[in-house]
Write a protein that holds these residues in place. Structure first.
Motif, PDB file in Angstrom:
ATOM      1  N   VAL A  35      17.342  -2.919 -25.432  1.00 60.34           N
ATOM      2  CA  VAL A  35      16.784  -3.514 -24.219  1.00 60.34           C
ATOM      3  C   VAL A  35      17.890  -4.317 -23.540  1.00 60.34           C
ATOM      4  O   VAL A  35      18.526  -5.163 -24.168  1.00 60.34           O
ATOM      5  N   VAL A  36      18.098  -4.025 -22.258  1.00 65.83           N
ATOM      6  CA  VAL A  36      19.177  -4.641 -21.494  1.00 65.83           C
ATOM      7  C   VAL A  36      18.578  -5.366 -20.291  1.00 65.83           C
ATOM      8  O   VAL A  36      17.792  -4.779 -19.537  1.00 65.83           O
ATOM      9  N   TYR A  37      18.963  -6.633 -20.112  1.00 63.00           N
ATOM     10  CA  TYR A  37      18.602  -7.402 -18.924  1.00 63.00           C
ATOM     11  C   TYR A  37      19.893  -7.688 -18.169  1.00 63.00           C
ATOM     12  O   TYR A  37      20.680  -8.546 -18.572  1.00 63.00           O
ATOM     13  N   LYS A  38      20.099  -6.955 -17.079  1.00 62.82           N
ATOM     14  CA  LYS A  38      21.357  -7.050 -16.343  1.00 62.82           C
ATOM     15  C   LYS A  38      21.619  -8.460 -15.807  1.00 62.82           C
ATOM     16  O   LYS A  38      22.712  -8.991 -15.979  1.00 62.82           O
ATOM     17  N   GLU A  39      20.628  -9.047 -15.145  1.00 60.28           N
ATOM     18  CA  GLU A  39      20.840 -10.357 -14.529  1.00 60.28           C
ATOM     19  C   GLU A  39      21.162 -11.429 -15.575  1.00 60.28           C
ATOM     20  O   GLU A  39      22.013 -12.278 -15.362  1.00 60.28           O
ATOM     21  N   ARG A  74      27.600   0.355  -9.820  1.00 55.82           N
ATOM     22  CA  ARG A  74      26.348  -0.174 -10.354  1.00 55.82           C
ATOM     23  C   ARG A  74      26.028   0.442 -11.707  1.00 55.82           C
ATOM     24  O   ARG A  74      26.439   1.550 -12.018  1.00 55.82           O
ATOM     25  N   THR A  75      25.225  -0.291 -12.461  1.00 50.31           N
ATOM     26  CA  THR A  75      24.717   0.168 -13.746  1.00 50.31           C
ATOM     27  C   THR A  75      23.286   0.637 -13.527  1.00 50.31           C
ATOM     28  O   THR A  75      22.517  -0.043 -12.845  1.00 50.31           O
ATOM     29  N   PRO A  76      22.914   1.798 -14.085  1.00 50.21           N
ATOM     30  CA  PRO A  76      21.549   2.292 -13.882  1.00 50.21           C
ATOM     31  C   PRO A  76      20.496   1.303 -14.364  1.00 50.21           C
ATOM     32  O   PRO A  76      20.766   0.466 -15.231  1.00 50.21           O
ATOM     33  N   GLU A  77      19.308   1.433 -13.823  1.00 47.68           N
ATOM     34  CA  GLU A  77      18.136   0.686 -14.283  1.00 47.68           C
ATOM     35  C   GLU A  77      17.046   1.696 -14.592  1.00 47.68           C
ATOM     36  O   GLU A  77      16.914   2.700 -13.893  1.00 47.68           O
ATOM     37  N   GLY A  78      16.299   1.450 -15.653  1.00 43.21           N
ATOM     38  CA  GLY A  78      15.220   2.353 -16.013  1.00 43.21           C
ATOM     39  C   GLY A  78      15.262   2.711 -17.487  1.00 43.21           C
ATOM     40  O   GLY A  78      15.958   2.076 -18.283  1.00 43.21           O
ATOM     41  N   ILE A  97      24.778   6.764 -22.490  1.00 42.77           N
ATOM     42  CA  ILE A  97      23.442   6.578 -21.931  1.00 42.77           C
ATOM     43  C   ILE A  97      23.131   7.831 -21.113  1.00 42.77           C
ATOM     44  O   ILE A  97      23.976   8.314 -20.359  1.00 42.77           O
ATOM     45  N   SER A  98      21.925   8.348 -21.218  1.00 43.39           N
ATOM     46  CA  SER A  98      21.561   9.649 -20.657  1.00 43.39           C
ATOM     47  C   SER A  98      21.453   9.704 -19.132  1.00 43.39           C
ATOM     48  O   SER A  98      20.863  10.637 -18.592  1.00 43.39           O
ATOM     49  N   TYR A  99      22.024   8.758 -18.419  1.00 44.48           N
ATOM     50  CA  TYR A  99      22.095   8.820 -16.954  1.00 44.48           C
ATOM     51  C   TYR A  99      23.026   9.959 -16.559  1.00 44.48           C
ATOM     52  O   TYR A  99      24.075  10.109 -17.172  1.00 44.48           O
ATOM     53  N   PRO A 158      15.835   5.051 -27.601  1.00 47.36           N
ATOM     54  CA  PRO A 158      15.561   4.723 -26.194  1.00 47.36           C
ATOM     55  C   PRO A 158      16.293   3.446 -25.775  1.00 47.36           C
ATOM     56  O   PRO A 158      16.444   2.523 -26.585  1.00 47.36           O
ATOM     57  N   ILE A 159      16.747   3.435 -24.532  1.00 46.03           N
ATOM     58  CA  ILE A 159      17.355   2.239 -23.955  1.00 46.03           C
ATOM     59  C   ILE A 159      16.647   1.945 -22.633  1.00 46.03           C
ATOM     60  O   ILE A 159      16.435   2.847 -21.817  1.00 46.03           O
ATOM     61  N   PHE A 160      16.242   0.688 -22.484  1.00 45.02           N
ATOM     62  CA  PHE A 160      15.529   0.232 -21.295  1.00 45.02           C
ATOM     63  C   PHE A 160      16.416  -0.775 -20.588  1.00 45.02           C
ATOM     64  O   PHE A 160      16.746  -1.826 -21.154  1.00 45.02           O
ATOM     65  N   ILE A 161      16.795  -0.452 -19.363  1.00 44.29           N
ATOM     66  CA  ILE A 161      17.711  -1.307 -18.591  1.00 44.29           C
ATOM     67  C   ILE A 161      16.932  -1.907 -17.435  1.00 44.29           C
ATOM     68  O   ILE A 161      16.433  -1.178 -16.560  1.00 44.29           O
ATOM     69  N   TYR A 162      16.823  -3.227 -17.441  1.00 44.40           N
ATOM     70  CA  TYR A 162      16.066  -3.959 -16.429  1.00 44.40           C
ATOM     71  C   TYR A 162      17.022  -4.707 -15.510  1.00 44.40           C
ATOM     72  O   TYR A 162      18.141  -5.043 -15.888  1.00 44.40           O
ATOM     73  N   PRO A 163      16.554  -5.003 -14.278  1.00 47.00           N
ATOM     74  CA  PRO A 163      17.411  -5.768 -13.349  1.00 47.00           C
ATOM     75  C   PRO A 163      17.838  -7.103 -13.932  1.00 47.00           C
ATOM     76  O   PRO A 163      17.260  -7.621 -14.833  1.00 47.00           O
TER      77      PRO A 163
END
Length: 163
Positions: A35-39, A74-78, A97-99, A158-163
């Motif tokens: 789990v990633v929180y970019k901000e 930018r880094t993807p989100e989702g 990461i599967s982007y 799974p990886i979840f990238i949030y703003p």
């Protein structure tokens, strides 16, 4: 008295031993998600609802918002997956990461641009400082932290990238 040949052989053995530390082992609970929180600049390795480890990181040079196209910094989100690993990365070690997904490809195509790819969690070259965003859209941690992440996270996680 130690001769030159002994010094060379001994140095080579020590050098190989140092390389072996790059690949750590992990025998704890499985990492069930990243789990990633970019901000917040925080990355969490999770086992179900329990945080196993957390790390600070740097992002792309334009970190706000979802990645729209190649070169936007930018880094993807989702929601994505860890889909590959590179033990010979130019950035020490890396996990992919599967982007981009189909939605990312369609959004970039609507802008007339390629979506980009090769988004990773990776190490940080010594020349980079740990207080500024600098990647092309990846998530960068220290080399030592990357050793742990590389050992703990399996492909298919799974990886979840949030703003």
């Amino acid at each position: 008295m130690i001769d030159r040949r002994t010094l060379i052989v001994g140095g080579a053995v020590l050098g190989l031993g140092a390389c072996a530390n790059k690949f750590r082992t992990y025998n704890g609970p499985a990492v069930t998600s990243v789990v990633v929180y970019k901000e917040r600049r925080r990355l969490y390795l999770m086992h179900e609802n329990e945080v196993l480890r957390d790390f600070g990181f740097e992002l792309g040079f334009a970190p706000v918002g979802h990645k729209q196209y190649e070169g936007d910094g930018r880094t993807p989100e989702g929601a994505y997956m860890i889909d590959r690993r590179n033990p010979n990365s130019a950035f020490y070690l890396s996990i992919g990461i599967s982007y981009p997904n189909n939605q990312d490809r369609a959004a970039a195509a609507a802008l007339g641009r390629p979506p980009g790819g090769d988004i990773f969690i990776h190490g940080t070259p010594r020349a980079k400082r740990r207080d500024a965003d600098w990647t092309a859209g990846c998530i960068a941690v220290s080399d030592r932290e990357m050793e742990d992440i590389y050992a703990m996270v399996r492909d298919g996680t799974p990886i979840f990238i949030y703003p």
